[in-house]
Design a protein around this motif. Structure first.
Motif, PDB file in Angstrom:
ATOM      1  N   SER A  18       0.834  -1.203   0.000  1.00 48.06           N
ATOM      2  CA  SER A  18       0.000   0.000   0.000  1.00 48.06           C
ATOM      3  C   SER A  18       0.870   1.255   0.000  1.00 48.06           C
ATOM      4  CB  SER A  18      -0.883  -0.037   1.262  1.00 48.06           C
ATOM      5  OG  SER A  18      -1.610   1.152   1.437  1.00 48.06           O
ATOM      6  N   MET A  50       3.104   4.411   0.222  1.00 46.06           N
ATOM      7  CA  MET A  50       4.483   4.758  -0.174  1.00 46.06           C
ATOM      8  C   MET A  50       5.286   3.534  -0.555  1.00 46.06           C
ATOM      9  SD  MET A  50       5.486   7.590   2.640  1.00 46.06           S
ATOM     10  CE  MET A  50       4.126   8.412   3.416  1.00 46.06           C
ATOM     11  N   ASP A 108       5.030  -7.470   3.423  1.00 45.82           N
ATOM     12  CA  ASP A 108       3.922  -6.743   4.063  1.00 45.82           C
ATOM     13  C   ASP A 108       3.158  -7.746   4.928  1.00 45.82           C
ATOM     14  OD1 ASP A 108       2.479  -3.799   3.170  1.00 45.82           O
ATOM     15  OD2 ASP A 108       1.293  -5.155   4.417  1.00 45.82           O
ATOM     16  N   ASP A 161       5.040  -9.942   9.327  1.00 48.06           N
ATOM     17  CA  ASP A 161       4.859  -8.864  10.297  1.00 48.06           C
ATOM     18  C   ASP A 161       6.250  -8.429  10.742  1.00 48.06           C
ATOM     19  OD1 ASP A 161       4.588  -7.324  12.593  1.00 48.06           O
ATOM     20  OD2 ASP A 161       2.879  -8.473  13.349  1.00 48.06           O
ATOM     21  N   VAL A 162       6.635  -7.195  10.423  1.00 46.26           N
ATOM     22  CA  VAL A 162       8.023  -6.768  10.699  1.00 46.26           C
ATOM     23  C   VAL A 162       8.356  -6.754  12.196  1.00 46.26           C
ATOM     24  CG1 VAL A 162       8.298  -5.449   8.557  1.00 46.26           C
ATOM     25  CG2 VAL A 162       7.463  -4.285  10.623  1.00 46.26           C
ATOM     26  N   ALA A 186       9.347   0.843   4.903  1.00 41.18           N
ATOM     27  CA  ALA A 186       8.186   1.740   4.802  1.00 41.18           C
ATOM     28  C   ALA A 186       7.013   1.275   5.662  1.00 41.18           C
ATOM     29  CB  ALA A 186       7.734   1.873   3.347  1.00 41.18           C
ATOM     30  N   ALA A 196      10.540   7.656   8.217  1.00 40.34           N
ATOM     31  CA  ALA A 196      10.057   8.116   9.529  1.00 40.34           C
ATOM     32  C   ALA A 196       8.865   9.038   9.283  1.00 40.34           C
ATOM     33  CB  ALA A 196      11.182   8.803  10.291  1.00 40.34           C
ATOM     34  N   TYR A 242       3.532   7.761  18.398  1.00 36.31           N
ATOM     35  CA  TYR A 242       3.993   7.741  16.999  1.00 36.31           C
ATOM     36  C   TYR A 242       5.285   8.553  16.864  1.00 36.31           C
ATOM     37  CZ  TYR A 242       3.658   8.154  11.872  1.00 36.31           C
ATOM     38  OH  TYR A 242       3.903   8.095  10.514  1.00 36.31           O
ATOM     39  N   LYS A 280       9.056   7.369  15.690  1.00 40.87           N
ATOM     40  CA  LYS A 280       9.692   7.890  14.476  1.00 40.87           C
ATOM     41  C   LYS A 280      10.971   8.670  14.808  1.00 40.87           C
ATOM     42  CE  LYS A 280       6.756   6.362  11.350  1.00 40.87           C
ATOM     43  NZ  LYS A 280       7.165   5.365  10.347  1.00 40.87           N
ATOM     44  N   GLY A 316       5.776  14.642   5.218  1.00 42.07           N
ATOM     45  CA  GLY A 316       4.656  15.373   5.832  1.00 42.07           C
ATOM     46  C   GLY A 316       3.379  14.606   5.533  1.00 42.07           C
ATOM     47  N   ILE A 347       1.023  12.840   3.368  1.00 41.83           N
ATOM     48  CA  ILE A 347       1.046  12.240   2.034  1.00 41.83           C
ATOM     49  C   ILE A 347      -0.287  11.501   1.852  1.00 41.83           C
ATOM     50  CG2 ILE A 347       2.295  10.687   0.473  1.00 41.83           C
ATOM     51  CD1 ILE A 347       4.119  12.945   1.515  1.00 41.83           C
ATOM     52  N   THR A 368      -2.307   8.754   1.358  1.00 40.58           N
ATOM     53  CA  THR A 368      -2.310   7.281   1.356  1.00 40.58           C
ATOM     54  C   THR A 368      -3.483   6.811   2.214  1.00 40.58           C
ATOM     55  OG1 THR A 368      -0.992   7.042   3.358  1.00 40.58           O
ATOM     56  CG2 THR A 368       0.236   7.261   1.285  1.00 40.58           C
TER      57      THR A 368
HETATM   58  N1  LIG Z   1       0.821   9.015   4.893  1.00 39.14           N
HETATM   59  C1  LIG Z   1       1.452   9.950   5.568  1.00 39.14           C
HETATM   60  O1  LIG Z   1       1.038  11.123   5.570  1.00 39.14           O
HETATM   61  C2  LIG Z   1       2.718   9.634   6.327  1.00 39.14           C
HETATM   62  C3  LIG Z   1       3.438  10.725   6.845  1.00 39.14           C
HETATM   63  C4  LIG Z   1       4.639  10.473   7.495  1.00 39.14           C
HETATM   64  C5  LIG Z   1       5.109   9.191   7.612  1.00 39.14           C
HETATM   65  N2  LIG Z   1       4.389   8.139   7.124  1.00 39.14           N
HETATM   66  C6  LIG Z   1       4.988   6.802   7.243  1.00 39.14           C
HETATM   67  O2  LIG Z   1       5.173   6.307   5.935  1.00 39.14           O
HETATM   68  C7  LIG Z   1       5.168   4.879   5.958  1.00 39.14           C
HETATM   69  C8  LIG Z   1       4.205   4.378   4.896  1.00 39.14           C
HETATM   70  O3  LIG Z   1       2.879   4.738   5.266  1.00 39.14           O
HETATM   71  P1  LIG Z   1       1.694   4.942   4.203  1.00 39.14           P
HETATM   72  O4  LIG Z   1       1.215   6.307   4.374  1.00 39.14           O
HETATM   73  O5  LIG Z   1       2.131   4.455   2.891  1.00 39.14           O
HETATM   74  O6  LIG Z   1       0.606   4.004   4.875  1.00 39.14           O
HETATM   75  P2  LIG Z   1      -0.247   2.753   4.327  1.00 39.14           P
HETATM   76  O7  LIG Z   1      -1.141   2.412   5.449  1.00 39.14           O
HETATM   77  O8  LIG Z   1      -0.828   3.055   2.985  1.00 39.14           O
HETATM   78  O9  LIG Z   1       0.858   1.611   4.133  1.00 39.14           O
HETATM   79  C9  LIG Z   1       1.508   1.013   5.216  1.00 39.14           C
HETATM   80  C10 LIG Z   1       1.769  -0.440   4.861  1.00 39.14           C
HETATM   81  O10 LIG Z   1       2.503  -1.023   5.957  1.00 39.14           O
HETATM   82  C11 LIG Z   1       1.970  -2.300   6.194  1.00 39.14           C
HETATM   83  N3  LIG Z   1       2.233  -2.676   7.591  1.00 39.14           N
HETATM   84  C12 LIG Z   1       1.713  -2.124   8.711  1.00 39.14           C
HETATM   85  N4  LIG Z   1       2.152  -2.774   9.788  1.00 39.14           N
HETATM   86  C13 LIG Z   1       2.966  -3.767   9.343  1.00 39.14           C
HETATM   87  C14 LIG Z   1       3.691  -4.777   9.993  1.00 39.14           C
HETATM   88  N5  LIG Z   1       3.673  -4.923  11.330  1.00 39.14           N
HETATM   89  N6  LIG Z   1       4.440  -5.604   9.241  1.00 39.14           N
HETATM   90  C15 LIG Z   1       4.453  -5.497   7.884  1.00 39.14           C
HETATM   91  N7  LIG Z   1       3.746  -4.575   7.215  1.00 39.14           N
HETATM   92  C16 LIG Z   1       3.011  -3.715   7.951  1.00 39.14           C
HETATM   93  C17 LIG Z   1       0.478  -2.176   5.912  1.00 39.14           C
HETATM   94  O11 LIG Z   1      -0.146  -3.428   5.689  1.00 39.14           O
HETATM   95  C18 LIG Z   1       0.491  -1.277   4.689  1.00 39.14           C
HETATM   96  O12 LIG Z   1       0.553  -2.026   3.493  1.00 39.14           O
HETATM   97  C19 LIG Z   1       4.782   4.484   7.378  1.00 39.14           C
HETATM   98  O13 LIG Z   1       5.953   4.145   8.084  1.00 39.14           O
HETATM   99  C20 LIG Z   1       4.178   5.769   7.943  1.00 39.14           C
HETATM  100  O14 LIG Z   1       4.302   5.825   9.338  1.00 39.14           O
HETATM  101  C21 LIG Z   1       3.184   8.322   6.506  1.00 39.14           C
END
Ligand SMILES: NC(=O)c1ccc[n+]([C@@H]2O[C@H](COP(=O)([O-])OP(=O)(O)OC[C@H]3O[C@@H](n4cnc5c(N)ncnc54)[C@H](O)[C@@H]3O)[C@@H](O)[C@H]2O)c1
Length: 245
Positions: free
Chosen positions: A17, A19, A38, A59-60, A86, A137, A151, A155, A181, A183, A185
């Motif tokens: 999913s 990023m 994932d 699961d990481v 990610a 992060a 959170y 991070k 910032g 994003i 998703t």
């Molecule tokens: N979207 C934003 O605005 C934003 C901003 C700053 C940071 N982030 C960070 O960016 C990264 C990507 O987030 P995103 O926005 O793409 O979110 P998202 O929810 O679209 O994708 C996150 C993915 O991580 C997977 N995941 C969650 N927990 C997991 C685990 N324990 N083991 C394996 N996979 C796992 C989920 O199944 C999902 O596919 C994350 O680390 C998030 O904290 C997101």
């Protein structure tokens, strides 16, 4: 056609999913061979099928699972030159409502997860010619925001973890952090589906828009190539100008 990642073998977590998925698509277009992880196994298999990549449900935060899957991924790719961590989760709660389960889970996934992946991949990264680690992060690593104690702690911990391993693993392995910032998703759907919230978030930043996954993917590409060959242990905000005020 030559790509910026031709011949490089890269493991990406959270690739079902947002990023992680977009980074996988860009890296595949740039010629990388990929192993995608994932906890959403069917989701990651779908992305992997599209990109002719290897896929693993994992699961990481589960160290035994990570050890097994990273070993399998390394064997499938014939080595590992790069990681992109990610996978992550967000629970926003004011501190008086921040339950121990949410705290533990955010630390386990967002901080211990990348540690588990880096630890498991280290022998293969060491064997690679020039290896890279990119950890995703957040601006939450750089500045306080209401309701994000767990959170942000996870991070900020990840950013400092990345700096420290950049020291320990240089000069052959470089490690950098991206701090996105807002994003668009699944994680932030609650925000960008609401025009009022979107407007407020856009007006807060210098570039007056929310980020797209592509904004982050291009930064991840930079950190995974020699374009960033003299850069390690840094945090790059990709936030439209959210965090510097
Ligand atoms: N979207 C934003 O605005 C934003 C901003 C700053 C940071 N982030 C960070 O960016 C990264 C990507 O987030 P995103 O926005 O793409 O979110 P998202 O929810 O679209 O994708 C996150 C993915 O991580 C997977 N995941 C969650 N927990 C997991 C685990 N324990 N083991 C394996 N996979 C796992 C989920 O199944 C999902 O596919 C994350 O680390 C998030 O904290 C997101």
């Amino acid at each position: 056609m030559t790509g910026k990642l031709d011949g490089r073998r890269i493991v990406i977590t959270g690739a079902a999913s947002g990023m992680g998925r977009d980074i996988a698509r860009l890296f595949a277009r740039e010629g990388a061979r990929l192993a995608l992880l994932d906890r959403n196994e069917s989701g990651v298999r779908e992305v992997a099928a599209e990109l002719s990549a290897a896929a693993y449900g994992c699961d990481v935060s589960n160290r035994a699972q990570v050890d097994k899957v990273v070993a399998e991924a390394g064997a499938a790719l014939g080595g590992i030159d790069g990681l992109v961590n990610a996978a992550g989760i967000l629970v926003t709660k004011q501190f008086d409502e921040l339950d121990p389960e949410s705290w533990d889970r955010m630390l386990a996934v967002n901080l211990t997860g990348p540690y588990n992946i880096c630890r498991a991949a280290l022998p293969m990264l060491r064997a690679a010619d020039k290896a890279t680690i990119v950890n995703i992060a957040s601006v939450s690593a750089l500045m306080p925001m209401a309701g994000t104690a767990g959170y942000s702690a996870s991070k900020a911990g990840l950013a400092m973890f990345t700096k420290c391993i950049a020291f320990d693993l240089g000069p052959k392995i470089r490690a950098n952090t991206i701090c996105p910032g807002v994003i668009k998703t699944e994680m932030t759907r609650y925000l960008w589906e609401n025009p009022e919230h979107t407007d407020r978030a856009e007006q807060r930043v210098a570039l007056k828009r929310l980020g797209e996954t592509d904004d982050v993917s291009r930064a991840a590409l930079f950190f995974s190539t020699e374009d960033s060959g003299f850069t390690t242990g840094t945090e790059l905000p990709v936030d439209g100008g959210f965090s510097w005020r």
